[in-house]
Each structure stands twice: as C-alpha cells, then as structure tokens.
Design an enzyme around this catalytic site. Structure first.
Site, PDB file in Angstrom:
ATOM      1  N   GLU A   1       9.883  16.784  14.441  1.00 25.38           N
ATOM      2  CA  GLU A   1      10.321  16.558  13.061  1.00 25.38           C
ATOM      3  C   GLU A   1       9.532  17.491  12.151  1.00 25.38           C
ATOM      4  O   GLU A   1       8.306  17.371  12.050  1.00 25.38           O
ATOM      5  CB  GLU A   1      10.055  15.101  12.660  1.00 25.38           C
ATOM      6  CG  GLU A   1      10.537  14.805  11.258  1.00 25.38           C
ATOM      7  CD  GLU A   1      10.239  13.382  10.817  1.00 25.38           C
ATOM      8  OE1 GLU A   1       9.131  12.902  11.080  1.00 25.38           O
ATOM      9  OE2 GLU A   1      11.126  12.767  10.202  1.00 25.38           O
ATOM     10  N   GLU A  35       9.994   1.802  10.697  1.00 25.11           N
ATOM     11  CA  GLU A  35      11.045   2.786  10.414  1.00 25.11           C
ATOM     12  C   GLU A  35      10.372   4.155  10.452  1.00 25.11           C
ATOM     13  O   GLU A  35       9.534   4.455   9.603  1.00 25.11           O
ATOM     14  CB  GLU A  35      11.687   2.524   9.049  1.00 25.11           C
ATOM     15  CG  GLU A  35      12.214   1.110   8.834  1.00 25.11           C
ATOM     16  CD  GLU A  35      13.379   0.731   9.753  1.00 25.11           C
ATOM     17  OE1 GLU A  35      13.868   1.601  10.515  1.00 25.11           O
ATOM     18  OE2 GLU A  35      13.786  -0.437   9.723  1.00 25.11           O
ATOM     19  N   LYS A  81       0.880  -1.182   0.000  1.00 24.22           N
ATOM     20  CA  LYS A  81       0.000   0.000   0.000  1.00 24.22           C
ATOM     21  C   LYS A  81       0.908   1.219   0.000  1.00 24.22           C
ATOM     22  O   LYS A  81       1.477   1.594   1.021  1.00 24.22           O
ATOM     23  CB  LYS A  81      -0.883  -0.021   1.248  1.00 24.22           C
ATOM     24  CG  LYS A  81      -2.243   0.643   1.091  1.00 24.22           C
ATOM     25  CD  LYS A  81      -2.214   2.132   0.859  1.00 24.22           C
ATOM     26  CE  LYS A  81      -1.880   2.942   2.094  1.00 24.22           C
ATOM     27  NZ  LYS A  81      -1.601   4.363   1.786  1.00 24.22           N
ATOM     28  N   CYS A  86      14.197  11.060   5.770  1.00 24.74           N
ATOM     29  CA  CYS A  86      14.097  10.749   7.201  1.00 24.74           C
ATOM     30  C   CYS A  86      15.451  10.972   7.867  1.00 24.74           C
ATOM     31  O   CYS A  86      15.522  11.249   9.056  1.00 24.74           O
ATOM     32  CB  CYS A  86      13.627   9.324   7.388  1.00 24.74           C
ATOM     33  SG  CYS A  86      14.612   8.163   6.484  1.00 24.74           S
TER      34      CYS A  86
HETATM   35  P1  NAD Z   1       2.692   8.661   7.402  1.00 28.53           P
HETATM   36  O1  NAD Z   1       2.911   8.020   8.709  1.00 28.53           O
HETATM   37  O2  NAD Z   1       1.662   9.725   7.316  1.00 28.53           O
HETATM   38  O3  NAD Z   1       2.291   7.579   6.312  1.00 28.53           O
HETATM   39  C1  NAD Z   1       3.132   6.492   5.976  1.00 28.53           C
HETATM   40  C2  NAD Z   1       2.293   5.418   5.302  1.00 28.53           C
HETATM   41  O4  NAD Z   1       1.371   4.903   6.243  1.00 28.53           O
HETATM   42  C3  NAD Z   1       1.446   5.897   4.115  1.00 28.53           C
HETATM   43  O5  NAD Z   1       1.395   4.884   3.146  1.00 28.53           O
HETATM   44  C4  NAD Z   1       0.091   6.095   4.749  1.00 28.53           C
HETATM   45  O6  NAD Z   1      -0.949   5.997   3.790  1.00 28.53           O
HETATM   46  C5  NAD Z   1       0.063   4.935   5.720  1.00 28.53           C
HETATM   47  N1  NAD Z   1      -0.852   5.077   6.856  1.00 28.53           N
HETATM   48  C6  NAD Z   1      -1.210   6.206   7.505  1.00 28.53           C
HETATM   49  N2  NAD Z   1      -2.093   5.904   8.496  1.00 28.53           N
HETATM   50  C7  NAD Z   1      -2.276   4.560   8.479  1.00 28.53           C
HETATM   51  C8  NAD Z   1      -3.054   3.652   9.242  1.00 28.53           C
HETATM   52  N3  NAD Z   1      -3.840   4.068  10.239  1.00 28.53           N
HETATM   53  N4  NAD Z   1      -2.996   2.328   8.950  1.00 28.53           N
HETATM   54  C9  NAD Z   1      -2.211   1.887   7.953  1.00 28.53           C
HETATM   55  N5  NAD Z   1      -1.463   2.704   7.177  1.00 28.53           N
HETATM   56  C10 NAD Z   1      -1.487   4.026   7.440  1.00 28.53           C
HETATM   57  O7  NAD Z   1       4.132   9.164   6.924  1.00 28.53           O
HETATM   58  P2  NAD Z   1       4.486   9.941   5.598  1.00 28.53           P
HETATM   59  O8  NAD Z   1       4.046  11.356   5.820  1.00 28.53           O
HETATM   60  O9  NAD Z   1       4.025   9.216   4.391  1.00 28.53           O
HETATM   61  O10 NAD Z   1       6.072   9.844   5.586  1.00 28.53           O
HETATM   62  C11 NAD Z   1       6.874  10.737   6.247  1.00 28.53           C
HETATM   63  C12 NAD Z   1       7.366  10.140   7.554  1.00 28.53           C
HETATM   64  O11 NAD Z   1       8.063   8.937   7.274  1.00 28.53           O
HETATM   65  C13 NAD Z   1       8.360  11.022   8.265  1.00 28.53           C
HETATM   66  O12 NAD Z   1       8.090  10.977   9.645  1.00 28.53           O
HETATM   67  C14 NAD Z   1       9.692  10.354   7.982  1.00 28.53           C
HETATM   68  O13 NAD Z   1      10.699  10.601   8.927  1.00 28.53           O
HETATM   69  C15 NAD Z   1       9.296   8.929   7.974  1.00 28.53           C
HETATM   70  N6  NAD Z   1      10.278   8.124   7.255  1.00 28.53           N
HETATM   71  C16 NAD Z   1      11.099   7.304   7.968  1.00 28.53           C
HETATM   72  C17 NAD Z   1      12.066   6.542   7.312  1.00 28.53           C
HETATM   73  C18 NAD Z   1      12.950   5.616   8.087  1.00 28.53           C
HETATM   74  O14 NAD Z   1      13.532   4.744   7.470  1.00 28.53           O
HETATM   75  N7  NAD Z   1      13.063   5.753   9.380  1.00 28.53           N
HETATM   76  C19 NAD Z   1      12.189   6.616   5.925  1.00 28.53           C
HETATM   77  C20 NAD Z   1      11.337   7.456   5.224  1.00 28.53           C
HETATM   78  C21 NAD Z   1      10.368   8.202   5.900  1.00 28.53           C
END
Ligand code: NAD
Length: 491
Positions: free
Chosen positions: A391, A256, A181, A290
């Site tokens: 962040e 992550e 997804k 990230c």
């Molecule tokens: P997000 O948490 O809003 O969404 C991430 C994913 O989760 C998306 O596909 C979203 O549709 C899905 N999602 C959201 N709510 C959900 C739920 N209730 N159930 C299942 N899936 C759900 O994050 P984002 O805004 O897409 O990404 C940015 C974040 O990701 C930042 O905090 C960044 O630091 C982090 N990030 C971390 C790493 C790492 O390796 N540590 C790498 C890349 C991004």
C-alpha cells in the site's frame, strides 16, 4: 516543546467535560502539509495520567449513560449533528489545514459524516434486540443487545472526521462511553469532532478526546484493563499489533486496515467513464483513501487508449494548497508520508516499471514549502513488484495489462489485502463472475472503488480488516453484546 515561539493556538484535551492541558504541560507542534514551515497549532502530548483520567471519566459516566433510554441518548447526538451541519465550513477548513485535502474534499467528508451518523442514530433506535417464539407455552424468549462499557476509538489521519463519526456514534447510541485518540497528524479534527458533543451538552465523561502519539497515548489507552472494545482504523501493521493486545484480554477489536485496491477494465468498457473513475479513485485526496484505486488492470487491446485517457486526466490536475478553490490535488499528509511515497516510486523505477508521468516532489510557486507530489502513472508493472504489492497511500497508480478475464481477476486478487475493488464492463456475465471471485469486502461494477453508502457495512477481508465491520447494521453490533432471557409469565 514550548508554545511561546508562535502565535499558533494551543489546544487542550477534553476529559470528563473539561478542556485540559497535558498533566505535565507537554505539547506537540502540528505543521500544515501545504506549508511545512507553518505551525498550525500545539496539542497535548497526553501522559499516562491523562489517559488514565480519560478512562476514569468514561468509566464514571457509563452507568448513567447506559441507563438512559436510547431515545434520550439520541436527543444529545441529534443536537451534535445539528451543530455539525451548521459548522461544515469551519470543520472543513480544519480538515484541509491538517490533512491537506482540498476544501471540496473536506466538505464531502463532513457531509458524508452527517449521513453516516444520522443512519447510526436511527439504527440505534430500532435494532436492539429480537423476540423469538418460545417452545414452552407461557414463556417469553428474547435477546437484547447491551452496551459493553468504556470503548477506545483510534482513528487515522486520512478521514479524520468521518471515521470518528462512524465509530463513536454507534458506540454512544448503544450506551457505551468513549475515549477517542485521533491520529497525531490530525489532532485538531478530533478535537473539533469532540467539541460538537461538548457544545451539544453531552453529559460529562461520555465522550473524551486525548491527543498524542499512537505509540504513547494510544498504546497506554489500549493497555487499560477497563477498555471493553477497541475500534481501530489504520495500517495493517499497527492493526495486527492491536489485535494481539486485544486478544490477550479477550477484548473485542474492530480493525479497518490497509488496501491495495484493483480496478479491472475490460475491452467492452465505456473508456471515458472508466478513465474518469480511475483517475478520481487514484488521485482524489492525493491517493490517501483506504479505498483508492492503486492498480488498474486493463484488457490488452484497449490499454493504449485507456492509458492516454488516464494521462490526460492526471496531467490536468492542479496541485496547490487545498484552501485555494483552484486546487484539485492537495499535498500528501506530512513530510514522513511524502518521503515514504517518493521512496516507493524510486523502488518502482528500480524494479523496472516505467513512469509515464509525475512521481516527483512538485516544485514552483506555492509548492516548494509543501508536501506536494505530482500524480504518478506507472506502466509495464508486474504483479510481483513492490509497487504492485504494498500500500503506497499516495497519488501513484500502476497499470497492468491482461490477455484474458481470468488473468485480470488473478492479478486483482494477487495481493494480501482485500478492501475494495471495481470492474468496468458492459458484459453482465463477466461482471457477475467478477463479483463472485473478487477478494474484497466492498466491490463495484461500473463505479469507482472509493464509493460507499451509510446503510451498508464497511470492512475489508484478508489483511484489510478483522472483526465485525463498521457502519450499516453491524456498527452497533460491534459495540453491543447479546443477552438472552427466558421469562415464564404463566405457570
Ligand atoms: P496508523 O496505523 O499509523 O495509525 C492509525 C492510528 O493508530 C493513529 O491514531 C495512530 O496514532 C494510532 N496508533 C499507531 N500506533 C499505535 C499503537 N501502538 N497503539 C495504539 N494506537 C496506535 O495509520 P495512519 O497512517 O494514521 O492511517 C493510514 C492507514 O489507515 C492506511 O493503511 C489506510 O489504508 C488505513 N485506513 C483504513 C481504512 C479502512 O476503513 N479500512 C480507512 C482509513 C484508513
């Protein structure tokens, strides 16, 4: 939403080897962050039935895929990898159009994905078990790794291609089947990723991709009792929620999450190298890595010179559409993301930090319709401020000064996150001391915080991650369980 109002393409989910619309025909429009008035495509808003169909397909495909040898599975994955190398330009354009990063940054992401996937395929051919000398004569004792079944992969929008690659490849080579997804801000990148495997002839149902929101399709997927493992990259807030869902069913979760990554610059550092690395780590991909550096802690005696060097680099960045080769800083990923970042900047000003450059929504030719933010540098920030703790995930850097090495380390560690860190110094003793004391899953000396290689694991500590980390040798470990066997072959 109807798809008739535009010429933008209507896309489909990939379920059980077929491209399919949402069961109720519903669609979400995606907009280009460089030109918000432009719809780039329409994507299925997957229903509960679609999610169920994807898990059905993955479940049905699992026994045959599991029973292939790892070498046979690798052949399919290598074919997908070949297609990936042939399609670097096409995929990079899709990334830039959906995410906003520059084409050069998108290309770098695809090239990195190729390397990550190559490594995971090879790892899958050599790291599947261990034989231990038995204490009993005539007994063979060993442990093997077995796949888990149907796995859910939930990916973010900031590295919308590399993250699915780093998660799906170890899952698949180990014999699992997957439902992916992608983030709702980058659905087409997820579908392009999936298309590589479809075109490579991967058996039906082994990899499925459904688009839609996290709270909708994502939540339904994770609630399906047939999901045996969840690999998630995204925000800490959503990660904590997913961890709770997983714990209720004793399903393993690889999380992550967010970061607030520090760079420490000591008085003996190569200033030019440190300022360049800092500017790249803070502003590349519009600060939406990230592992971006969002806090730089500088020895007081060099802070003036360092800030000057940093400002020159920030001001030299050229904002624009990522498809334009002259652009060095693209838009942030969507209007909500832009609003959040601008609100953090206002909060920083209210709390008393001094903004030396940028920090506004950019205006002018080619910018007015997009989500462009001028790269921002704050000074006089204090460790307790919101901009120092949360962040921001945008092109915003806060500079702190420290009187001593100990104070620098304490500021660096004084947040709830622990993803990446770095230090610039020529002093080996203090570099080693930093490595010992830094609270980060990934750390660097005289290199920027946003650097990684595929042969080593990638994961955060504290509130930046939980579970077995991705990549390296642990990528496959997460997607497998151990089975121990004792075989008496001689009485
Ligand atoms: P997000 O948490 O809003 O969404 C991430 C994913 O989760 C998306 O596909 C979203 O549709 C899905 N999602 C959201 N709510 C959900 C739920 N209730 N159930 C299942 N899936 C759900 O994050 P984002 O805004 O897409 O990404 C940015 C974040 O990701 C930042 O905090 C960044 O630091 C982090 N990030 C971390 C790493 C790492 O390796 N540590 C790498 C890349 C991004």
């Amino acid at each position: 939403m109807s798809a008739n109002s535009t010429t933008a393409q209507t896309h489909q989910n990939y379920i059980g080897g077929e491209w399919r619309a949402a069961s109720d025909g519903s669609l979400d429009a995606h907009r280009n962050p460089a030109r918000i008035s432009e719809v780039t495509g329409y994507f299925p808003r997957s229903t509960d039935d679609d999610v169920r169909a994807a898990v059905d397909a993955a479940e049905a495909a699992y026994p045959a895929w599991r029973d292939l040898t790892a070498h046979a599975r690798a052949e399919y994955l290598k074919r997908a990898l070949t297609l990936m190398s042939e399609r670097i330009e096409r995929i990079s354009r899709v990334i830039t159009i959906e995410n906003g990063k520059t084409l050069a940054e998108s290309r770098a992401e695809v090239v990195a994905a190729v390397k990550e996937m190559e490594h995971q395929i090879h790892q899958g051919l050599r790291d599947l078990g261990e034989i231990a000398p038995s204490a009993t004569p005539g007994v063979l004792a060993y442990q093997s790794r077995r796949p888990l079944g149907v796995c859910a992969v939930i990916s973010p929008w900031n590295f919308p291609f590399n993250v699915p690659g780093r998660k799906c490849t170890p899952a698949l080579i180990a014999g699992n089947t997957v439902v992916l997804k992608p983030a709702s801000l980058t659905p087409n990148v997820g579908l392009e990723f999936t298309r590589l495997f479809a075109d490579a002839g991967l058996p039906r149902g082994v990899l499925n991709c459904i688009t839609g929101s996290g709270a909708g399709a994502g939540e339904t997927l994770l609630g399906d009792s047939r999901i045996k493992a969840i690999s998630f990259t995204g925000s800490t807030q959503v990660g904590i929620h997913i961890n709770q869902l997983a714990a209720r069913r004793l399903v393993r979760a690889q999380l992550e999450l967010g970061g607030k990554n520090p760079m420490v610059v000591l008085e003996d550092a190569d200033l030019d190298a440190a300022a360049s690395a800092c500017a790249t780590a803070a502003f590349a991909c519009a600060g939406q890595w990230c592992t971006s550096t969002s806090r730089v802690i500088v020895a007081k005696e060099i802070s003036g010179k360092f800030v000057e060097a940093l400002l020159a680099r920030a001001r030299a960045l050229k904002l624009g559409d990522g498809l334009d080769p002259a652009t060095t800083l693209g838009p942030v990923c969507g209007t909500q993301q832009m609003k959040n970042i601008l609100e953090f900047i206002e909060q920083g000003k209210r709390e008393g930090a001094r903004l030396l450059t940028g920090g506004r929504r950019a205006a002018g030719e080619g910018l007015d319709d997009g989500c462009f933010i001028e790269p921002a540098v704050f000074v006089e920030a204090h460790p307790g401020m919101t901009i120092a703790q949360e962040e921001i995930f945008g092109p915003v850097l806060s500079v702190f000064t420290a009187d001593t090495f100990d104070e620098a380390v304490s500021i660096a560690n004084g947040v709830r996150f622990g993803l990446a860190s770095s230090i610039y110094t020529k002093d080996l003793e203090r570099a080693m001391s930093f490595l010992e004391r830094t609270e980060a899953g990934l750390t660097h000396v005289n290199m920027m915080s946003a650097y990684k290689e595929p042969q080593l694991s990638f994961g955060g500590i504290k509130e930046s991650g939980s579970g077995i980390p991705e990549g390296g040798r642990t990528g496959i470990e997460f997607f497998t369980e151990h089975k121990v066997a004792y075989v008496r072959y001689r009485a």
